[in-house]
Scaffold this motif. Structure first.
Motif, PDB file in Angstrom:
ATOM      1  N   GLY A 215       0.834  -1.206   0.000  1.00 37.90           N
ATOM      2  CA  GLY A 215       0.000   0.000   0.000  1.00 37.90           C
ATOM      3  C   GLY A 215       0.868   1.255   0.000  1.00 37.90           C
ATOM      4  O   GLY A 215       0.574   2.225  -0.702  1.00 37.90           O
TER       5      GLY A 215
ATOM      6  N   GLY B 235       1.200  -7.362  -1.481  1.00 36.16           N
ATOM      7  CA  GLY B 235       2.310  -7.824  -2.316  1.00 36.16           C
ATOM      8  C   GLY B 235       2.961  -9.033  -1.679  1.00 36.16           C
ATOM      9  O   GLY B 235       2.320 -10.064  -1.469  1.00 36.16           O
TER      10      GLY B 235
ATOM     11  N   LEU C  24       1.349 -11.002   1.419  1.00 33.58           N
ATOM     12  CA  LEU C  24       0.049 -11.702   1.406  1.00 33.58           C
ATOM     13  C   LEU C  24       0.111 -12.862   2.395  1.00 33.58           C
ATOM     14  O   LEU C  24       0.964 -13.745   2.286  1.00 33.58           O
TER      15      LEU C  24
ATOM     16  N   VAL D 150       1.103  -3.544  -8.320  1.00 32.36           N
ATOM     17  CA  VAL D 150       2.355  -3.228  -7.652  1.00 32.36           C
ATOM     18  C   VAL D 150       2.923  -4.529  -7.074  1.00 32.36           C
ATOM     19  O   VAL D 150       2.257  -5.202  -6.276  1.00 32.36           O
TER      20      VAL D 150
ATOM     21  N   ILE E  64      15.405  -0.268  -7.749  1.00 31.85           N
ATOM     22  CA  ILE E  64      15.051   0.725  -6.720  1.00 31.85           C
ATOM     23  C   ILE E  64      16.241   1.014  -5.804  1.00 31.85           C
ATOM     24  O   ILE E  64      16.081   1.543  -4.713  1.00 31.85           O
TER      25      ILE E  64
HETATM   26  N1  LIG Z   1      11.055  -5.857  -0.327  1.00 34.03           N
HETATM   27  C1  LIG Z   1      11.477  -4.703  -0.852  1.00 34.03           C
HETATM   28  O1  LIG Z   1      12.590  -4.600  -1.239  1.00 34.03           O
HETATM   29  C2  LIG Z   1      10.551  -3.607  -0.980  1.00 34.03           C
HETATM   30  C3  LIG Z   1       9.194  -3.851  -0.861  1.00 34.03           C
HETATM   31  N2  LIG Z   1       8.294  -2.931  -1.145  1.00 34.03           N
HETATM   32  C4  LIG Z   1       6.884  -3.236  -1.102  1.00 34.03           C
HETATM   33  O2  LIG Z   1       6.547  -3.824   0.117  1.00 34.03           O
HETATM   34  C5  LIG Z   1       5.677  -4.906  -0.129  1.00 34.03           C
HETATM   35  C6  LIG Z   1       5.693  -5.847   1.020  1.00 34.03           C
HETATM   36  O3  LIG Z   1       5.208  -5.140   2.100  1.00 34.03           O
HETATM   37  P1  LIG Z   1       4.702  -5.853   3.420  1.00 34.03           P
HETATM   38  O4  LIG Z   1       5.737  -6.805   3.876  1.00 34.03           O
HETATM   39  O5  LIG Z   1       4.300  -4.789   4.355  1.00 34.03           O
HETATM   40  O6  LIG Z   1       3.489  -6.697   2.912  1.00 34.03           O
HETATM   41  P2  LIG Z   1       2.161  -6.295   2.101  1.00 34.03           P
HETATM   42  O7  LIG Z   1       2.222  -7.011   0.807  1.00 34.03           O
HETATM   43  O8  LIG Z   1       1.924  -4.873   2.080  1.00 34.03           O
HETATM   44  O9  LIG Z   1       1.043  -7.040   2.964  1.00 34.03           O
HETATM   45  C7  LIG Z   1       1.109  -7.035   4.386  1.00 34.03           C
HETATM   46  C8  LIG Z   1      -0.097  -6.364   4.972  1.00 34.03           C
HETATM   47  O10 LIG Z   1      -1.254  -6.901   4.379  1.00 34.03           O
HETATM   48  C9  LIG Z   1      -2.035  -7.583   5.364  1.00 34.03           C
HETATM   49  N3  LIG Z   1      -2.581  -8.742   4.735  1.00 34.03           N
HETATM   50  C10 LIG Z   1      -1.910  -9.758   4.136  1.00 34.03           C
HETATM   51  N4  LIG Z   1      -2.745 -10.598   3.537  1.00 34.03           N
HETATM   52  C11 LIG Z   1      -3.992 -10.097   3.750  1.00 34.03           C
HETATM   53  C12 LIG Z   1      -5.270 -10.520   3.357  1.00 34.03           C
HETATM   54  N5  LIG Z   1      -5.456 -11.599   2.615  1.00 34.03           N
HETATM   55  N6  LIG Z   1      -6.328  -9.780   3.742  1.00 34.03           N
HETATM   56  C13 LIG Z   1      -6.165  -8.679   4.475  1.00 34.03           C
HETATM   57  N7  LIG Z   1      -4.955  -8.231   4.878  1.00 34.03           N
HETATM   58  C14 LIG Z   1      -3.883  -8.933   4.516  1.00 34.03           C
HETATM   59  C15 LIG Z   1      -1.117  -7.823   6.493  1.00 34.03           C
HETATM   60  O11 LIG Z   1      -1.893  -7.857   7.642  1.00 34.03           O
HETATM   61  P3  LIG Z   1      -1.546  -8.814   8.876  1.00 34.03           P
HETATM   62  O12 LIG Z   1      -1.225 -10.163   8.301  1.00 34.03           O
HETATM   63  O13 LIG Z   1      -0.367  -8.203   9.502  1.00 34.03           O
HETATM   64  O14 LIG Z   1      -2.772  -8.798   9.676  1.00 34.03           O
HETATM   65  C16 LIG Z   1      -0.216  -6.615   6.434  1.00 34.03           C
HETATM   66  O15 LIG Z   1      -0.831  -5.506   6.998  1.00 34.03           O
HETATM   67  C17 LIG Z   1       6.152  -5.458  -1.435  1.00 34.03           C
HETATM   68  O16 LIG Z   1       5.179  -6.247  -2.051  1.00 34.03           O
HETATM   69  C18 LIG Z   1       6.468  -4.183  -2.183  1.00 34.03           C
HETATM   70  O17 LIG Z   1       5.294  -3.701  -2.819  1.00 34.03           O
HETATM   71  C19 LIG Z   1       8.678  -1.605  -1.604  1.00 34.03           C
HETATM   72  O18 LIG Z   1       8.158  -0.671  -0.732  1.00 34.03           O
HETATM   73  C20 LIG Z   1      10.118  -1.354  -1.827  1.00 34.03           C
HETATM   74  C21 LIG Z   1      11.064  -2.262  -1.210  1.00 34.03           C
END
Ligand SMILES: NC(=O)C1=CN([C@@H]2O[C@H](COP(=O)(O)OP(=O)(O)OC[C@H]3O[C@@H](n4cnc5c(N)ncnc54)[C@H](OP(=O)(O)O)[C@@H]3O)[C@@H](O)[C@H]2O)[C@@H](O)CC1
Ligand SMILES: Nc1ncnc2c1ncn2[C@@H]1O[C@H](COP(=O)(O)OP(=O)(O)O)[C@@H](O)[C@H]1O
Ligand SMILES: [K+]
Length: 528
Positions: A61, A132, A135, A160, A210
């Protein structure tokens, strides 16, 4: 160009290593969001077009908030639909959201804002920044409702990192996901970009730099790669001035009964085209006239008994053999396979040579292990059905496609080529074995390869490469890529018999150690 694929966990480690090395996480996110905005403009601009960003609760996000800001600064009308209140965001994502000065729409307005309006010159572009690499469970609830709206309205989507709901590790959909026109990911691609259905759902793939230094990969040691020529190009052997046909490699193909003789004929012909110096089909006398009467460059030898087959393997300077295509699912095939494993330096087992061991897989695997322990190079090429016969437990409940193939290679000791639209090639994880746990995902095979006999051609190509002395993993990966590339040069309506005829062009293009020759084929290395 990079060929490594990083699992979500490895990507997280790369990310953390870059941050530990002094690059701020917020700078990585800024670069990621800018890359998304840049690709949106390149694909849908230059005229500004309405954009709706779907922003999730994590860093995915966060990238969406950055992209929204950059596009808005460039004069694009942008709306944000955030899955959670800004106050609930944390870390870099919170920083990115705090820099957004535009409106944040309540989710109740989603349908209104996603629907094209009379004042829209074109449907709004959706940036899918819900989930991303993080998940964690199937997409449901509000997120699923938003994605369903996008799907029903058939809006153009820029994902993304991955289309939300697609697992970066295996390309499977968890809950739901919508098809993207374009996916912008960062630093290195992930297996889920190349395994189906993820490969299909991601649309065009852009991997943006990046600022993560490639050196962070050294301690991570990624072992999964997209199957591209640099993986095996250096291992291809070129005919040398001092060669004669035996030195280039004698390939034997086991010929089956007359009614299925076409399979071995396809394999034998492909083996020659792949560069074996000579190819002999070994068969029983009832099939001799079929094999002898077709391909003039392929030789035929009648071996009336299994002992005669074994004697032939031992006395004819045989470098490799292909067993299985059209051979028959019976005790005779098992006997030939056992003898070939016991005495040959290299072998491809395909089709019936695998199915014949459905009830005695452990026996087959122990023979393969004994042979590879003395240095034999063995490749097995099952499709999903054959895989299920040899590894029923893995097929039923073996985790991801990658985990299944890896476990199969570890169990049997051979290089395993699990065929399909997204063929996976895996080497066993034996300490010291040349293939040591490497895995390649193939992405260049066109769907028109789903035609009878295409697998026999693949087995023949692999056999031809093994006969020339290539290592098992490299020969298997090269065979799969060459097979796909040859088919891509053929139009719709192609049949298995046409594939080998394209090999000279494809081999000529990959023979140099750089990528230039590939351009001559009319398809680049990017995307697929
Ligand atoms: N790695 C890199 O180099 C860089 C990575 N970057 C970016 O970061 C991303 C990874 O970010 P990320 O680790 O914060 O995870 P992300 O995909 O946002 O999801 C986690 C959130 O989603 C939630 N959630 C999960 N599943 C769910 C569901 N089914 N339904 C509802 N909620 C759900 C989960 O919630 P929780 O499990 O904690 O309750 C948590 O809040 C990567 O894909 C890339 O775009 C860039 O910024 C640049 C550098
Ligand atoms: N939809 C597809 N897209 C790309 N390649 C495919 C597709 N379906 C099959 N193939 C490839 O075609 C070949 C088919 O082999 P196989 O299943 O053994 O068929 P056959 O026994 O008829 O030769 C394999 O190399 C496989 O990877
Ligand atoms: K996403």
């Amino acid at each position: 160009m990079s060929y490594e694929l990083l699992t979500c966990d490895e990507m997280g480690r790369a990310d953390r290593a870059a941050i530990a090395g002094g690059i701020a996480g917020s700078a990585l996110m800024e670069a990621a969001g800018q890359a998304v905005a840049r690709e949106v403009v390149a694909a849908f601009g230059p005229q500004p077009r309405r954009v709706v960003v779907l922003a999730g609760p994590g860093n995915n996000g966060g990238d969406g908030w950055v992209a929204a800001r950059v596009l808005a600064e460039a004069g694009w009308p942008v709306d944000i639909l955030s899955l959670v209140a800004v106050a609930r965001l944390a870390g870099d994502a919170r920083l990115a959201a705090d820099r957004w000065t535009g409106r944040v729409l309540p989710l109740s307005q989603a349908e209104d804002r996603l629907k094209p309006t009379d004042s829209d010159a074109a449907a709004p572009v959706v940036i899918d920044a819900l989930f991303g690499a993080g998940l964690a469970r199937p997409v449901d609830g509000e997120a699923a409702r938003l994605l369903s709206l996008v799907q029903v309205l058939d809006l153009p989507v820029v994902a993304v990192d991955v289309p939300s709901g697609v697992s970066g590790d295996d390309g499977q959909v968890r809950g739901m996901a919508v098809r993207a026109a374009l996916t912008v990911s960062f630093f290195r691609a992930k297996p889920g970009h190349w395994l189906l259905p993820g490969r299909d759902l991601r649309g065009r793939l852009v991997i943006a730099d990046i600022g993560i230094p490639p050196a962070v990969l050294r301690p991570i040691g990624p072992r999964i790669a997209i199957n591209r020529p640099p993986l095996w190009q250096a291992a291809l052997t070129a005919p040398a001035a001092g060669d004669h046909k035996y030195r280039r490699g004698h390939l034997v193909v086991a010929g089956g009964p007359p009614e299925t003789a076409g399979a071995a004929r396809l394999a034998a012909h492909a083996g020659l085209r792949a560069g074996a110096g000579l190819v002999t089909v070994a068969c029983l006398s009832d099939a001799m006239s079929i094999f002898a009467g077709t391909d003039p460059a392929v030789m035929t030898r009648v071996v009336p008994t299994p002992e005669a087959f074994e004697r032939m393997l031992q006395t004819r300077r045989v470098a490799a053999a292909v067993l299985g295509p059209g051979q028959g699912v019976d005790a005779l095939t098992r006997d030939w396979v056992r003898r070939a494993i016991a005495c040959l330096p290299a072998l491809v087992l395909d089709a019936d040579a695998l199915t014949a061991f459905e009830d005695s897989a452990a026996d087959l695997f122990s023979q393969i292990r004994a042979a590879t322990a003395r240095g034999a190079r063995i490749v097995i090429t099952p499709h999903d059905g054959e895989f299920g016969r040899l590894f029923p437990d893995l097929a039923a409940d073996g985790g991801t496609r990658i985990e299944r193939v890896r476990a199969a290679a570890d169990r049997c000791g051979a290089v395993v080529v699990l065929k399909g639209a997204d063929t996976v090639i895996a080497g066993p994880d034996d300490a010291g074995a040349p293939a040591h746990g490497r895995l390649a995902i193939n992405g260049n095979a066109p769907a028109r390869l789903a035609t009878a006999g295409a697998g026999d051609v693949l087995a023949g190509i692999a056999g031809g490469l093994l006969a020339q002395g290539m290592a098992a993993f490299e020969a298997a990966a090269a065979a799969v890529w060459l097979h796909g590339a040859a088919a891509r040069l053929l139009p719709r309506g192609m049949i298995a018999e046409d594939i080998a005829g394209m090999l000279p062009r494809v081999l000529q293009a990959v023979a140099p150690s750089d990528d230039d020759g590939l351009d001559a084929l009319g398809f680049g290395l990017d995307g697929d």
